[in-house]
Design an enzyme around this catalytic site. Structure first.
Site, short mmCIF file in Angstrom:
data_model
loop_
_atom_site.label_atom_id
_atom_site.label_comp_id
_atom_site.label_asym_id
_atom_site.label_seq_id
_atom_site.Cartn_x
_atom_site.Cartn_y
_atom_site.Cartn_z
CD GLU A 1 37.14 43.20 47.16
OE1 GLU A 1 38.33 43.07 47.49
OE2 GLU A 1 36.44 42.23 46.82
CB CYS B 1 31.68 44.44 38.19
SG CYS B 1 30.81 43.39 39.35
CB CYS C 1 25.29 39.52 50.26
SG CYS C 1 23.75 39.19 49.37
CB CYS D 1 24.23 32.29 46.83
SG CYS D 1 22.77 33.32 46.55
CB CYS E 1 28.10 33.73 46.37
SG CYS E 1 28.53 35.49 46.35
CB CYS F 1 31.29 36.16 38.91
SG CYS F 1 30.99 36.97 37.40
#
Ligand code: SAH
Ligand code: SF4
Length: 422
Positions: free
Chosen positions: A129, A142, A149, A153, A156, A387
């Site tokens: 994305e 962005c 990933c 975290c 996230c 975010c």
């Protein structure tokens, strides 16, 4: 070319094994030149027999048409001879990766789900994305550096999607090109009438590597992609308008300063190691003190080129006023900006965003200590574009399937399809 496959260790910190990706450029019968750097374009031209003495001139021509003008066909390259255009068209395309969907938020933010071309016969094409955040006088894109990933975290959404692979430099640049296509951001193109586009010369005026993935775990591809994005004859974004955000891969920070030279943002989020270990498990490997030492030594750091420290506001977790005071103390001596990010919720998260009163008080402490402390207005929350909300359905290729793929053995259905969280 390499990409990565990852496995998690018990402590939640990533382990990455490099594997060789099957295709040198975006796969397809005729490879696309989109997103390639100067050297790779030269190599491709040499491969189809363009004489050595012409290479430099041909690369410059292509560069201008591809990146400055944004053309999608070799026929549009008017200063290239007809014969050469035919040879280029026979060997290459300028195809973009596929836009699977485009969503526009009520606040004008756009999110694209992009499918990369398959890397081999059994690859469905990774999905990532990219998000465009327009303001009145500028537009920030962005972009993602990895599919998923390897880091975990706890606040996230991307962290809940395991790494599928690193994006290639071409795939990273392609996100910028797709956004500029859609936003009419090339000379002579028309701006869209839906959504919001800033009243500025460039629709994409800034780029942040804050989408999916940890850019410093895909260093070479990110470096090469940013070189293309910042090249003055093409997309031509100044390095002050490109920001790389890292969760704190300490050994790569000096290298990023030397070889990428963009602005730097650090996902700090906590002022004590015990809490940061929980929020950003990479902290167990690279604790706060080491991280801040690397920041102090960041090449080119000055009051005009400050590091941005990102701090997500989590209700009752990291948002006390003594945390704010400690934050100011820790950053003493580092030319810094502090960016408070209201936590963006996602399905299944255990965290809540701090209330606005607390965010304002926290921000005041920082402001009184002499720092700019803008609170990042959440954008595109309604389309899960804010975010930390990005996540695609592409799941990690199972190790066995990957092996079969590499060995050229049939591996039908090798993707575990995502849990459908969106
Ligand atoms: N992997 C890199 C860049 C991508 S994340 C990094 O971690 O820095 C971009 C920013 O969004 C980071 O500061 C990250 O900590 C933050 N973030 C992640 N999840 C979030 C959430 N749910 N709400 C608000 N910010 C979040
Ligand atoms: Fe990865 Fe960044 Fe999300 Fe952490 S915050 S899981 S490093 S994308």
């Amino acid at each position: 070319m390499t990409s990565s496959i990852a496995a998690r260790s018990a402590d939640g910190i990533e382990k990455i094994a490099e594997i060789v990706a099957p295709a040198p450029v975006m796969a397809g019968e005729r490879p696309s030149l989109l997103g390639l750097g100067r050297q790779t374009i030269a190599d491709e031209l040499r491969r189809i027999g363009v004489p050595e003495r012409e290479l430099k001139m041909r690369v410059s021509q292509l560069w201008h048409w591809i990146y400055h003008r944004g053309v999608t066909s070799f026929d549009a390259m008017l200063n290239v001879s007809k014969d050469m255009r035919a040879r280029l068209s026979a060997a290459f395309t300028l195809d973009r990766p596929e836009i699977v969907s485009e969503q526009i938020s009520v606040d004008g933010t756009r999110k694209w789900l992009i499918r990369m071309p398959p890397m081999g016969a059994h690859d469905k094409g990774a999905e990532i994305e990219a998000v465009y955040i327009p303001e009145s006088d500028r537009g920030t894109l962005c972009i993602s550096s990895q599919v998923g990933c390897t880091l975990t975290c706890s606040f996230c959404h991307t962290g809940t999607q395991r790494l599928v692979r690193n994006l290639t430099a071409a795939e990273i640049v392609a996100q910028v090109m797709i956004a500029r296509d859609r936003l009419g951001d090339f000379p002579g193109a028309t701006r869209p009438t839906d959504g919001l586009v800033p009243d500025a010369e460039r629709a994409v005026s800034n780029i942040v590597l804050m989408g999916m993935g940890e850019p410093l775990y895909n260093f070479d591809h990110v470096r090469d992609a940013m070189a293309t994005v910042m090249d003055g004859d093409g997309i031509s974004l100044s390095r002050r308008r490109v920001t790389l955000s890292t969760s704190g891969v300490v050994p790569m920070i000096p290298k990023a300063g030397d070889e990428i030279g963009s602005m730097l943002a650090i996902s700090l989020h906590a002022v004590r190691d015990d809490l940061r270990n929980e929020l950003v498990p990479l902290n167990k490997k690279y604790p706060i003190r080491d991280l801040l030492d690397a920041c102090r030594a960041y090449p080119g750091l000055s009051n005009a080129r400050r590091i941005t420290f990102e701090y997500v506001m989590l209700d009752g977790i990291n948002d006390s006023l003594s945390d704010a005071r400690e934050l100011v103390r820790l950053l003493k001596g580092i030319p810094a900006k502090i960016n408070l990010i209201p936590f963006n919720p996602w399905p299944g998260t255990k965290y809540k965003c701090s209330d606005w009163g607390r965010i304002e008080e926290f921000s005041d402490v920082i402001f009184r200590a002499g720092y700019a402390s803008p609170v990042r207005t959440p954008r595109g929350r309604d389309i899960l574009a804010a975010c930390g909300q990005l996540k695609s359905e592409t799941e990690k290729l199972r190790a066995r399937a990957r092996l079969m793929l590499e060995e050229g053995i049939g591996a039908e259905g090798v993707y575990a399809v995502g849990a459908g969280e969106k």
